[in-house]
Design an enzyme around this catalytic site. Sequence first.
Site: not given
Length: 240
Positions: A121, A153
């Site tokens: 996970h 970004c």
Amino acid sequence: MDKNKLKTIVEKSNNIVFFGGAGVSTESNIPDFRSSSGLYTTSKNRKYPPEYMLSHTFFKNHTEEFFEFYKGEMIHINAKPNKAHMALAELEKREKLKAIITQNIDGLHQRAGSKNVLELHGSVYRNYCTKCNKFFDLDYILNSSAVPICHKCGEIIKPDVVLYEEGLDMDTINKTIEYISNADVLIIGGTSLSVYPAAGLVEYYRGDKLVLINKSETQYDSKACLSFQQNIGEVLGSII
């Protein structure tokens, strides 16, 4: 007596695989999910159900609330490895344990010294930009304001953990199947084996030395050569 049997099984094998769930970390004071004191019970008074708050949909549509819940409930920076983590690390050091397969995202196996850990996970210690894939460590997430943003970004950073509605990493799944299929001894601990697809991975075990350590019964108890309804740290700590 059963602990002596387990110790003998471990001493005679150099191809052991461990498969663990949330119960491995409860002894490090990290809550599990479904017990009476678990996250799903203690979070019932929130505006949304915890299962929904840990979903991909919630991450996309309620990002700020997702991170408030995630930072407050899923990250436990003060938790320390317990006897179970330390025992497994020692078995790997002795070249008896080939792999740890874990459903946990807390990184405690690695902190105990284990090297070959397959995280079904994901991990709170890995985070990436959803646009440029730049990597960010846990400190960046914790020190960010409401929603962590990529300084390269400007997009949202997502924890590298598998949320509801997301698939497991196939490379990790394939490695898990290979280790379980080839194992001489499979020790399963701290999981009720009720959540799929992870629970179904046990079906790949072909051997006759299945060991279960869990506080409650599981659907695989009848297939085990040994079954312990005890603290996992106590059981594993006794064989080192």
